[in-house]
Design a protein around this motif. Structure first.
Motif, PDB file in Angstrom:
ATOM      1  N   UNK A   1       0.837  -1.179   0.000  1.00 57.96           N
ATOM      2  CA  UNK A   1       0.000   0.000   0.000  1.00 57.96           C
ATOM      3  C   UNK A   1       0.888   1.251   0.000  1.00 57.96           C
ATOM      4  N   UNK A   2       0.588   2.164  -0.873  1.00 54.31           N
ATOM      5  CA  UNK A   2       1.339   3.410  -0.971  1.00 54.31           C
ATOM      6  C   UNK A   2       0.576   4.521  -0.265  1.00 54.31           C
ATOM      7  N   UNK A   3       1.295   5.298   0.531  1.00 57.03           N
ATOM      8  CA  UNK A   3       0.679   6.423   1.234  1.00 57.03           C
ATOM      9  C   UNK A   3       1.443   7.696   0.864  1.00 57.03           C
ATOM     10  N   UNK A   4       0.817   8.863   1.012  1.00 56.73           N
ATOM     11  CA  UNK A   4       1.493  10.098   0.617  1.00 56.73           C
ATOM     12  C   UNK A   4       2.657  10.489   1.524  1.00 56.73           C
ATOM     13  N   UNK A   5       2.653   9.996   2.748  1.00 57.87           N
ATOM     14  CA  UNK A   5       3.723  10.343   3.681  1.00 57.87           C
ATOM     15  C   UNK A   5       4.394   9.066   4.168  1.00 57.87           C
ATOM     16  N   UNK A   6       5.488   9.181   4.879  1.00 60.23           N
ATOM     17  CA  UNK A   6       6.300   8.023   5.227  1.00 60.23           C
ATOM     18  C   UNK A   6       5.578   7.009   6.098  1.00 60.23           C
ATOM     19  N   UNK A   7       4.751   7.473   7.013  1.00 59.37           N
ATOM     20  CA  UNK A   7       4.098   6.534   7.924  1.00 59.37           C
ATOM     21  C   UNK A   7       2.585   6.615   7.870  1.00 59.37           C
ATOM     22  N   UNK A   8       2.030   6.920   6.721  1.00 59.86           N
ATOM     23  CA  UNK A   8       0.582   6.923   6.593  1.00 59.86           C
ATOM     24  C   UNK A   8       0.049   8.072   5.762  1.00 59.86           C
ATOM     25  N   UNK A   9      -1.203   8.405   6.019  1.00 60.17           N
ATOM     26  CA  UNK A   9      -1.868   9.431   5.220  1.00 60.17           C
ATOM     27  C   UNK A   9      -1.688  10.837   5.762  1.00 60.17           C
ATOM     28  N   UNK A  10      -1.156  10.960   6.979  1.00 61.25           N
ATOM     29  CA  UNK A  10      -0.926  12.282   7.562  1.00 61.25           C
ATOM     30  C   UNK A  10       0.549  12.555   7.728  1.00 61.25           C
ATOM     31  N   UNK A  11       0.908  13.815   7.628  1.00 60.91           N
ATOM     32  CA  UNK A  11       2.310  14.199   7.766  1.00 60.91           C
ATOM     33  C   UNK A  11       2.776  13.975   9.202  1.00 60.91           C
TER      34      UNK A  11
ATOM     35  N   UNK B   1       8.553  15.901   8.028  1.00 59.47           N
ATOM     36  CA  UNK B   1       8.992  17.288   8.184  1.00 59.47           C
ATOM     37  C   UNK B   1      10.512  17.363   8.236  1.00 59.47           C
ATOM     38  N   UNK B   2      11.125  16.488   9.016  1.00 56.54           N
ATOM     39  CA  UNK B   2      12.587  16.489   9.148  1.00 56.54           C
ATOM     40  C   UNK B   2      13.257  16.211   7.807  1.00 56.54           C
ATOM     41  N   UNK B   3      12.748  15.235   7.085  1.00 60.62           N
ATOM     42  CA  UNK B   3      13.343  14.884   5.791  1.00 60.62           C
ATOM     43  C   UNK B   3      13.145  16.019   4.787  1.00 60.62           C
ATOM     44  N   UNK B   4      11.956  16.611   4.759  1.00 58.50           N
ATOM     45  CA  UNK B   4      11.702  17.714   3.827  1.00 58.50           C
ATOM     46  C   UNK B   4      12.638  18.892   4.110  1.00 58.50           C
ATOM     47  N   UNK B   5      12.855  19.200   5.376  1.00 60.61           N
ATOM     48  CA  UNK B   5      13.780  20.284   5.740  1.00 60.61           C
ATOM     49  C   UNK B   5      15.213  19.954   5.327  1.00 60.61           C
ATOM     50  N   UNK B   6      15.624  18.721   5.566  1.00 62.98           N
ATOM     51  CA  UNK B   6      16.978  18.304   5.187  1.00 62.98           C
ATOM     52  C   UNK B   6      17.149  18.338   3.670  1.00 62.98           C
ATOM     53  N   UNK B   7      16.128  17.906   2.939  1.00 67.03           N
ATOM     54  CA  UNK B   7      16.212  17.910   1.485  1.00 67.03           C
ATOM     55  C   UNK B   7      16.258  19.334   0.941  1.00 67.03           C
TER      56      UNK B   7
ATOM     57  N   UNK C   1      11.864   9.984  -6.092  1.00 64.74           N
ATOM     58  CA  UNK C   1      10.947   9.771  -4.964  1.00 64.74           C
ATOM     59  C   UNK C   1      11.191  10.799  -3.860  1.00 64.74           C
ATOM     60  N   UNK C   2      12.469  11.098  -3.575  1.00 67.37           N
ATOM     61  CA  UNK C   2      12.768  12.106  -2.565  1.00 67.37           C
ATOM     62  C   UNK C   2      12.338  13.494  -3.020  1.00 67.37           C
ATOM     63  N   UNK C   3      12.541  13.796  -4.304  1.00 64.48           N
ATOM     64  CA  UNK C   3      12.113  15.095  -4.831  1.00 64.48           C
ATOM     65  C   UNK C   3      10.592  15.220  -4.742  1.00 64.48           C
ATOM     66  N   UNK C   4       9.870  14.151  -5.046  1.00 64.78           N
ATOM     67  CA  UNK C   4       8.405  14.179  -4.968  1.00 64.78           C
ATOM     68  C   UNK C   4       7.947  14.351  -3.520  1.00 64.78           C
ATOM     69  N   UNK C   5       8.618  13.680  -2.590  1.00 61.57           N
ATOM     70  CA  UNK C   5       8.268  13.804  -1.176  1.00 61.57           C
ATOM     71  C   UNK C   5       8.483  15.238  -0.700  1.00 61.57           C
ATOM     72  N   UNK C   6       9.620  15.817  -1.040  1.00 58.68           N
ATOM     73  CA  UNK C   6       9.915  17.194  -0.644  1.00 58.68           C
ATOM     74  C   UNK C   6       8.891  18.150  -1.244  1.00 58.68           C
ATOM     75  N   UNK C   7       8.549  17.957  -2.502  1.00 51.15           N
ATOM     76  CA  UNK C   7       7.575  18.833  -3.160  1.00 51.15           C
ATOM     77  C   UNK C   7       6.198  18.712  -2.511  1.00 51.15           C
TER      78      UNK C   7
END
Length: 79
Positions: free
Chosen positions: A1-11, A16-22, A39-45
């Protein structure tokens, strides 16, 4: 199952930490954060598209706030 965030449907904290680091890596070392990491670019965006991220980043986000270089001793203002 694919979710929009790393651990589910909510941020979460990890997102947040990864987006800031990226963002830092993308600004400081653009050649290191390029098309090889879609995938990392999409997550940050996805994170940076949120209103909370847009409020505190980008041009004009901290108008009137200046951060002195690390080598300058900060000046404390009396109350």
């Amino acid at each position: 199952m694919t979710t929009p965030y790393w651990f589910g449907t909510g941020i979460g904290h990890a997102d947040i930490a990864v987006a800031c680091a990226l963002r830092f890596v993308g600004e400081a070392h653009p050649a290191r954060f390029d098309a090889r990491h879609p995938a990392l670019k999409a997550h940050a965006a996805r994170c940076e598209a949120l209103p909370e991220f847009r409020e505190c980043s980008g041009p004009g986000a901290a108008e009137g706030v200046t951060i002195p270089p690390l080598w300058e001793k900060p000046t404390l203002q009396p109350y």
